[in-house]
Design an enzyme around this catalytic site. Structure first.
Site, PDB file in Angstrom:
ATOM      1  N   TYR A 159       0.846  -1.208   0.000  1.00  8.60           N
ATOM      2  CA  TYR A 159       0.000   0.000   0.000  1.00  8.60           C
ATOM      3  C   TYR A 159       0.879   1.256   0.000  1.00  8.60           C
ATOM      4  CZ  TYR A 159      -3.480   3.288   2.004  1.00  8.60           C
ATOM      5  OH  TYR A 159      -4.322   4.353   2.263  1.00  8.60           O
ATOM      6  N   LYS A 186       1.319   4.158  -2.859  1.00  5.31           N
ATOM      7  CA  LYS A 186       1.031   5.580  -2.597  1.00  5.31           C
ATOM      8  C   LYS A 186       2.248   6.446  -2.919  1.00  5.31           C
ATOM      9  CE  LYS A 186      -3.278   5.451  -1.242  1.00  5.31           C
ATOM     10  NZ  LYS A 186      -4.328   6.005  -2.090  1.00  5.31           N
TER      11      LYS A 186
HETATM   12  P1  NAD Z   1     -12.746   2.538   1.375  1.00  2.00           P
HETATM   13  O1  NAD Z   1     -12.144   1.178   1.256  1.00  2.00           O
HETATM   14  O2  NAD Z   1     -13.674   2.813   2.493  1.00  2.00           O
HETATM   15  O3  NAD Z   1     -13.502   2.914   0.026  1.00  2.00           O
HETATM   16  C1  NAD Z   1     -12.984   2.620  -1.238  1.00  2.00           C
HETATM   17  C2  NAD Z   1     -14.148   2.537  -2.208  1.00  2.00           C
HETATM   18  O4  NAD Z   1     -13.618   2.220  -3.498  1.00  2.00           O
HETATM   19  C3  NAD Z   1     -15.146   1.425  -1.866  1.00  2.00           C
HETATM   20  O5  NAD Z   1     -16.465   1.930  -1.819  1.00  2.00           O
HETATM   21  C4  NAD Z   1     -14.987   0.409  -2.976  1.00  2.00           C
HETATM   22  O6  NAD Z   1     -16.185  -0.261  -3.330  1.00  2.00           O
HETATM   23  C5  NAD Z   1     -14.495   1.289  -4.113  1.00  2.00           C
HETATM   24  N1  NAD Z   1     -13.767   0.531  -5.118  1.00  2.00           N
HETATM   25  C6  NAD Z   1     -12.964  -0.540  -4.939  1.00  2.00           C
HETATM   26  N2  NAD Z   1     -12.533  -1.010  -6.113  1.00  2.00           N
HETATM   27  C7  NAD Z   1     -13.058  -0.207  -7.061  1.00  2.00           C
HETATM   28  C8  NAD Z   1     -12.981  -0.197  -8.476  1.00  2.00           C
HETATM   29  N3  NAD Z   1     -12.298  -1.131  -9.152  1.00  2.00           N
HETATM   30  N4  NAD Z   1     -13.632   0.766  -9.143  1.00  2.00           N
HETATM   31  C9  NAD Z   1     -14.376   1.689  -8.475  1.00  2.00           C
HETATM   32  N5  NAD Z   1     -14.508   1.707  -7.131  1.00  2.00           N
HETATM   33  C10 NAD Z   1     -13.854   0.774  -6.441  1.00  2.00           C
HETATM   34  O7  NAD Z   1     -11.537   3.566   1.372  1.00  2.00           O
HETATM   35  P2  NAD Z   1     -11.476   5.021   2.038  1.00  2.00           P
HETATM   36  O8  NAD Z   1     -11.067   4.846   3.438  1.00  2.00           O
HETATM   37  O9  NAD Z   1     -12.675   5.792   1.719  1.00  2.00           O
HETATM   38  O10 NAD Z   1     -10.211   5.613   1.272  1.00  2.00           O
HETATM   39  C11 NAD Z   1     -10.330   6.317   0.065  1.00  2.00           C
HETATM   40  C12 NAD Z   1      -8.939   6.716  -0.399  1.00  2.00           C
HETATM   41  O11 NAD Z   1      -8.296   7.473   0.627  1.00  2.00           O
HETATM   42  C13 NAD Z   1      -8.015   5.526  -0.694  1.00  2.00           C
HETATM   43  O12 NAD Z   1      -7.177   5.863  -1.772  1.00  2.00           O
HETATM   44  C14 NAD Z   1      -7.184   5.414   0.562  1.00  2.00           C
HETATM   45  O13 NAD Z   1      -5.928   4.864   0.295  1.00  2.00           O
HETATM   46  C15 NAD Z   1      -7.061   6.870   0.987  1.00  2.00           C
HETATM   47  N6  NAD Z   1      -6.797   7.011   2.425  1.00  2.00           N
HETATM   48  C16 NAD Z   1      -7.744   6.648   3.344  1.00  2.00           C
HETATM   49  C17 NAD Z   1      -7.454   6.772   4.696  1.00  2.00           C
HETATM   50  C18 NAD Z   1      -8.460   6.401   5.762  1.00  2.00           C
HETATM   51  O14 NAD Z   1      -8.115   6.393   6.960  1.00  2.00           O
HETATM   52  N7  NAD Z   1      -9.709   6.101   5.404  1.00  2.00           N
HETATM   53  C19 NAD Z   1      -6.207   7.260   5.109  1.00  2.00           C
HETATM   54  C20 NAD Z   1      -5.254   7.560   4.140  1.00  2.00           C
HETATM   55  C21 NAD Z   1      -5.566   7.464   2.787  1.00  2.00           C
HETATM   56  C1  AKB Z   2      -4.911   2.487   6.549  1.00  2.00           C
HETATM   57  O1  AKB Z   2      -4.816   2.203   7.765  1.00  2.00           O
HETATM   58  O2  AKB Z   2      -4.558   1.742   5.625  1.00  2.00           O
HETATM   59  C2  AKB Z   2      -5.421   3.867   6.182  1.00  2.00           C
HETATM   60  C3  AKB Z   2      -4.287   4.807   5.974  1.00  2.00           C
HETATM   61  C4  AKB Z   2      -3.691   5.513   7.118  1.00  2.00           C
HETATM   62  O3  AKB Z   2      -3.860   4.987   4.863  1.00  2.00           O
HETATM   63  N1  AKB Z   2      -6.315   4.292   7.208  1.00  2.00           N
END
Ligand code: NAD
Ligand code: AKB
Length: 319
Positions: A142, A146
């Site tokens: 991951y 990124k």
């Molecule tokens: P999540 O897993 O809750 O949501 C991801 C969404 O993408 C899901 O609804 C899933 O169905 C959809 N998805 C998966 N495969 C797909 C595809 N092939 N086509 C279209 N949609 C698809 O993730 P999140 O927590 O909302 O994170 C969103 C972004 O933010 C990600 O890139 C993640 O790396 C980044 N991020 C999240 C966090 C966090 O704490 N939530 C922290 C750092 C970075």
């Molecule tokens: C994870 O734990 O993978 C996410 C992030 C910090 O990117 N919440």
């Protein structure tokens, strides 16, 4: 302003980001898109499209035919899920980004938001107040995806003038939708167990400090970054961003001030190694200086608002 699409809209961030952008721009101007066939009820106040980000031609046609101007690309596998399927994680996390960057390079899009993560840092990075520019040797698939994504965003900005903006989100804490397979997910689950009156078993050890943020702050930061004048965005890889930092034990202690009978135990699993490779706290002075970032929620405020609002029915629906 033209139309916007959020790809990965049904996830933890996408749900709240879609609702907020629809409030600001009008529901019919903001498409929610996700690989899931059905639009969740909460997003039914605006257009929904089933879209697989890996289907490059379908994504291109939809964006061009509907004259979309802004893309928020959120679809990805998060840290814990990605370790279980590294090849697919690399494919999903990278291929979709190229599809969107290429559309902007060809002049079909005006602006892109693509999220990075604290996972870009690794075990050799200074752990406390991790600077914007420092050693970056991520040890998870991951984190590698990124970091590679950040480099490509900067490259497309420099070579092709693509207006792409990004934040290295910390662990995000929310009550509207559940998290999707990350290492920081314990810090959401703990509130459901506390509300259910159950003992909480943490998959991270009690003293593992990680950077975290309440979702409302994260959504505000995202929109502020996207609305800032281009000349203020000096960093086109991704901005460090901080809310607060805590350990599982500190979080449990804060919950106990509201629910004195609450108990937590600690049984680290494979996610401990991931957490150990990440920073404990983040220096986000560049985001503050460049586009005026300031968090609203510290640990105390975050705990109060989560305990007030988590709805255990959301958890039960999934099981
Ligand atoms: P999540 O897993 O809750 O949501 C991801 C969404 O993408 C899901 O609804 C899933 O169905 C959809 N998805 C998966 N495969 C797909 C595809 N092939 N086509 C279209 N949609 C698809 O993730 P999140 O927590 O909302 O994170 C969103 C972004 O933010 C990600 O890139 C993640 O790396 C980044 N991020 C999240 C966090 C966090 O704490 N939530 C922290 C750092 C970075
Ligand atoms: C994870 O734990 O993978 C996410 C992030 C910090 O990117 N919440």
């Amino acid at each position: 302003m033209g139309k916007t699409i959020i790809i990965g809209a049904c996830g933890q961030i996408g749900t709240e980001l879609t609702l907020e952008l629809r409030k600001l721009r009008g529901s019919d101007q903001v498409y929610a898109a996700d690989v899931r066939a059905e639009c969740p009820a909460i997003l039914s106040n605006g257009p929904y499209v089933q879209m697989d980000i890996l289907n490059r031609e379908a994504v291109r046609s939809f964006i061009i035919d509907n004259k979309i101007e802004q893309v928020y690309l959120l679809a990805a596998l998060l840290s814990a899920t990605a370790e279980k399927n590294p090849n697919f994680a690399w494919q999903l996390n990278m291929e979709g980004l190229f599809t969107i960057l290429d559309l902007a390079k060809e002049g079909h899009l005006k602006k892109i938001f693509w999220p990075s993560s604290i996972a870009v840092f690794g075990p050799t990075t200074p752990r406390e107040m991790t600077p914007q520019y420092t050693i970056m040797e991520p040890s998870t698939v991951y984190g590698i995806s990124k970091l590679a994504g950040e480099r490509w965003c900067e490259y497309y900005f420099n070579k092709h003038n693509v207006d792409v903006r990004s934040i290295r989100y910390p662990g995000l804490i929310s009550y509207t939708s559940l998290p999707g397979g990350g290492t920081t997910d314990y810090a959401v689950d703990i509130f459901y167990q506390a509300k259910l009156g159950k003992k909480f078993v943490s998959f991270l050890s009690e003293n593992t400090e990680l950077p975290m943020m309440f979702m409302e702050d994260a959504i505000r930061a995202t929109i502020e970054l996207m609305e800032a004048p281009s000349e203020k965005i000096a960093i086109r890889s991704s901005y460090n961003l901080a809310g607060c930092s805590f350990t599982p034990r500190q979080l449990a202690e804060e919950i106990k001030t509201h629910i004195p009978t609450f108990e937590a135990t600690y049984e680290p699993d494979f996610r401990q190694a991931i957490a150990d490779s990440w920073p404990g706290s983040i220096d986000d002075s560049r985001a503050r200086q460049d586009w005026g970032w300031k968090e609203k929620y510290g640990t105390k405020e975050l705990v109060s608002i989560m305990l007030e609002n988590v709805n255990v029915e959301l958890l039960e629906k999934l099981h």
